[in-house]
Every structure is written in C-alpha cells, then in structure tokens.
Scaffold this active site. Sequence first.
Site, PDB file in Angstrom:
ATOM      1  N   LYS A 198     -87.838 -10.262  30.166  1.00 54.01           N
ATOM      2  CA  LYS A 198     -88.563 -11.238  29.537  1.00 54.01           C
ATOM      3  C   LYS A 198     -89.700 -11.218  30.872  1.00 54.01           C
ATOM      4  CE  LYS A 198     -85.407 -14.607  30.091  1.00 54.01           C
ATOM      5  NZ  LYS A 198     -84.335 -14.151  29.915  1.00 54.01           N
ATOM      6  N   LYS A 209     -82.057 -18.318  37.711  1.00 56.39           N
ATOM      7  CA  LYS A 209     -81.841 -17.662  38.788  1.00 56.39           C
ATOM      8  C   LYS A 209     -83.425 -17.120  39.041  1.00 56.39           C
ATOM      9  CE  LYS A 209     -80.094 -14.620  36.791  1.00 56.39           C
ATOM     10  NZ  LYS A 209     -79.699 -15.280  35.043  1.00 56.39           N
ATOM     11  N   LYS A 243     -74.831 -16.717  35.151  1.00 56.01           N
ATOM     12  CA  LYS A 243     -75.394 -16.662  33.722  1.00 56.01           C
ATOM     13  C   LYS A 243     -76.356 -17.327  33.375  1.00 56.01           C
ATOM     14  CE  LYS A 243     -73.410 -19.625  30.360  1.00 56.01           C
ATOM     15  NZ  LYS A 243     -73.589 -18.932  29.135  1.00 56.01           N
ATOM     16  N   ASP A 280     -75.239 -11.524  33.274  1.00 54.00           N
ATOM     17  CA  ASP A 280     -74.256 -10.844  33.980  1.00 54.00           C
ATOM     18  C   ASP A 280     -74.082  -9.772  34.555  1.00 54.00           C
ATOM     19  OD1 ASP A 280     -73.196 -13.211  32.882  1.00 54.00           O
ATOM     20  OD2 ASP A 280     -71.625 -13.375  31.949  1.00 54.00           O
TER      21      ASP A 280
END
Lengths: 373, 263
Positions: free
Chosen positions: B41, B15, B10, B126
């Site tokens: 980003k 991450k 998510k 996701d």
Amino acid sequence: MPVKKEKEPLIMHPRPSSIVAALYTLRDLDTDVVILHGPPGCSFKHARLLEEDGMRVVTTSLDETGFVFGGHDALVEVLEKVIERFNPRRIGIVGTCASMIIGEELHEAVTQVQPDVPVIEVDVHAGYRDNTKGVVMALESALASGIISEAEFERQKALLKEATLVEKRHGAASKEYLEPNRGDLKYKVAGRLLELIKQGKKGLNILNAKKETAFMFADINLAVAQVAQKLGYGSNIVNMVNLDDNVGLPKNRRNAREIKDDLKEKGFEIHHIIGGLDEYPVAGNTADRIIGEKYSDYDFAVISGVPHALPMNNINNMELFSVTNGPRQVVPLKEMGHTHVVVEIDLHPKTLGVSHIVESEFGATLREMVKDA
Amino acid sequence: MPKQIAIYGKGGIGKSSTASNVAAACADEGYRVTIIGCDPKSDSSITLLQGRRIPTIMDLMREGIDIKEEDIVFNGYKGVKCLEIGGPEPGIGCAGRGIIVAISLLKKISRAIEDTDLVIYDVPGDIVCGGFVAPVKKGLVNEAYVLTSGEYMPLYAANNICKGLSRLEMTLNGVICNSRGALNEEKIVSEFAKEVGSQLLAFIPKDVLVQTCERDGYSVIEKAPDSQIAAVYRKLAKSIMGKRDGKIPVPLDDARLRELTRI
C-alpha cells in the site's frame, strides 16, 4: 530524474537458463556435487548431462508441500546425505525459480549442517534475460568463498559481458524468434571445400569454440588440415585455435591441454593461438587482427565453434565455411555473409565426460571424400 | 552500524502511525533516520512527506528504470529518509517476492541504510510468507518490535509473529501497546510481553489527534508537537534508541493466550 532502461527486444523463445549456466560454472570450478534446491524436474536434462561429466547433481525435490511450507528441512537432509554418500571436497547449492520466489535462504541450511568443505551457494533463478547472469552469480559466490581470485573474477566478468554482446549482435539473442535450421548439406559443403583446396586456394582454418565443445569442433579443423595435407596442399592452410591452456578456470585449462596434445599427436600444426577456451567471445578479435596483418588476401576460411564472434572486417571477401552446433545460429550466420553453414547437431552432449577429440560428422565427411585420393 | 529495527503487528493495528511518529521523534532528537515501508500500500512514510506519495521501488522496476538511490530515497520531516518498496495490486503477483527483490537492490545501491543512526522497516501484517521476513533474513534487521492492542485477535497475531521470530532466531526487543480501549488493556499486553520473554515498552492511548494529523498528511510530532500523545511517542523513541538487549521470544499456546485476554 529516473532514467529508463533501453527497451530490450521481446523474448518469446525459451532461452538458455541461468540456473543451468550456474551448474556448468560450478563444474568448471571442479565442484564435486551440486544440490539443486527446487522441484525434481528443474534443469533435469542438464543435471543428467553434467553427471556424464563427473559432477553429481542432486535435487531437494520440492513439491507443493515444500512450496507452501518452505524447503529448509529438505535442503538440510539432502546436504547431510550428500556429505555422507559422496564425501565431496567441494559442494554447490543452486537455487531454482520455485525456491527463490518463496524466499528460501540457502545459507541457513549450510549454517545448520556446518560442512567442513567449502560450499558455493548460488541464489539464482531462471528469470534473467541473459543466462550469463547465472555464471556471474556462481563466480561471485566462488570469489566470496576464496575459490577464485579477484583478478580471475574480473577477467571472467569482462568475458561474459562480451559473450552476451556477441549473442545479442549475431547470436541466439539477436531476434525475438529464430527458426531452427539444419544448415547446408554436409556432403555438398565438403565437396566445395575440397574443390577450393584442390585448386590450390589458400585458406584459414579457425577454431573458436566455447569450452568443452572444442572436443568436437577441433575435429573439423583437424580434418581440414588432414585432407589438405593428403591432397598435397597442406602448406596452404593456416591454423588458428583458441587453446591457450594458461588461462581460465581449472577445467577449461585442462581441456585445452588435452585437445592440444591430441592435435599435436596427429601432426596438426598450430600456427596461432588466439585465446583460451573461455575466450571465445574475444578470441575472434585476436584472429581478426592477425588476419588483417598477414592473411587478408586468403581465399577461404573454415570457422568452427562460435563463428559469429569473428568480426567480418578482414574475412569479408573470403568464401566462408562455418560450423556451428546451434540450429538457430544458421540464419544469423547467413545474414552476416557466411556462404556455407554446417550444423553439428547435438554436439554438446557428446563433448561431456570426454578427454579426447570426438569425431564430428563434417570431419568424417571430409575424410571419407578424400579416402581414395 | 545503525540500529536497524522492524516493526511487526496485525494489519491495521497502527504500525505505520507508530513507525512514522517514532521516526519523527528521533529526527527531533538529532538522529539520522531512514524509514522503509514494506507494505504494497506504500503508506509508511506519507505522514513524513506532508501527504505526498513517493514513487515506490516496485513502481520504478515495473517501468523498467535503471534504479539509482536518488530515484527512491526522499527527504521527509527533518531529513528523515523515506523509501517505499511498494508492490503489486491486491490479488495479483507476489508481494513477498517484491520485498526480496527490493531488499537485495537496497543492499547493493543504498547508502541510506548504512549512513544513518536508525533504520525502521515497517513490515505489513503478520509474517505471512518468506518474503516478509527478507529484511531479517538478509541481515538488515537487528531488533524486532511487536505492536498489538489488548484484544484477542491482535494478540493472536503478535503471538504468531513471536513464533516466526523464534524460528528465525531473531530477538524480540519490545512490545508496544497501541490501545483500542479494551478492558484492562495495559495489564494484558504487559503480561503477554512478560510471558513471551520481553517487556512492554509503551502504552499508546487511543487519541483522535493521530488520525486528524494523518488525514492532513502529518505525524503528531510535526503537527501537534506539544500534545500528550506526541510526548508518548517521544518517550517510546527514546526507549528504542536506548541500548537494550532483546531475547528470542517464546510464543504462548493458544489456551494461555485466550486466558490472558480475560484478565
């Protein structure tokens, strides 16, 4: 330091599509059925034309639901149906803008269905500046499936590079917008050509046509030879044609042979073979060399097909009669110095699905005008 | 053939922090590592580059640059090769298509994804559209990892990712818990991992040190190598580099997922 690519001219004119280019290439590779993976309207006109030419073109008909949820199942279904209905020996699957943007994997459907005939998959969309990209992608895939040799692939790639350059220099890609133009009046141009022939002037009669369009362009060269013969000046005309039947993809070789047979049967003498039907971007250079060596003092030249691929070096001082099928090719040809430019409107559709020379308007005009001579 | 992994989870679950710390820890062990940020980003590799932003593949493409490998691959901490795919501004264009285009470009021009021991794809959010699974679909990923906390929403996302992976017939090679301090968190994520057919590889406790180092432009491996949290990342890195078979995950139904978070 990163190097910036040279800025390409703006494209504001819709251009020939890479998807369509891939379709035509698959046809040249003797593909029996092609599945367009995308919306039903994509490439519809050419899809139908190609059916005239014996290749089936079907679509997975993606709609909004397909765009949102993916088109894998639709592709599997159509692929299975195609195998069952047409029993093809060779299948093509061609991408479209819609399916490529949403990340469809053509290969997944092939893996699932496991057809026992070769499938050429082309991940192409129409967002490329040069439509030759679609040809290269189709050939790459054909190479990967072992359908063409590495040597043929390299040969084709080199030709396509030249074709792209030809269009950039003096062709449809030379300006950001090109007015369509119907060209000069056929009756008047034919009159001037006959006048020169009757004066005993010496002329070059050059066919430099792209692939199947030669079925009609050859008729113009045939007519020129016939009327000169009828007027008693047949020996003043030198014929050069790009009808080498030992090069190119299967269909192109076959077509070169068919046209040559027709010409021979009608008493047309081929003085020089300047290349094959897919060599139109470079055959002009061969013609140029031959002209420089032997015919630089000739008075006029008739050039049919892709006249703008013939370098001007050795024909500069001749009166030039060019015949094209592109209404947008008229202005660039005039700018190059071609005195007379004739357009055979809608030539291409008439050359699909044929195996013999098709009568041209300009050829018919010439023949009509010497009917009673 | 290098180990090629993708880390899914998510948005905002951590991450990029996990990816860059694992990359740094593997580099410490002497592995050649390549990290590919797939988030528009473009912040996956920033803590391996002392806070420096590198030009993204999409930036260069937009400028009309004839992209060479040296234009897009940058050496970070201990030689970790850093690449950022980048993408359009939020709300315009199609970031998914950007990933597809960048992945086919990388396949063509990049040695950094071949001459290496570990390639990490840091994939945003996701699995939202076809583009975001391009690394998997184009055969550039052979192991997938899911990062989650023990809260319901991140687990819901993790379960969705498992759905995506099973559709793609891609194995799940491990679940990583990035703790947000939820009750019974390790137990919940461990149970989730087991039920989808995988295992919990690491429990990363919440530690403010990670954020402090990131703010300065570093991984904890580089800035705080002796910290406890660095040791956790090292252990995870070792576990990832060790040979392990994955299984195609079996996603849970929503009722079971809700029940699970109530343990």
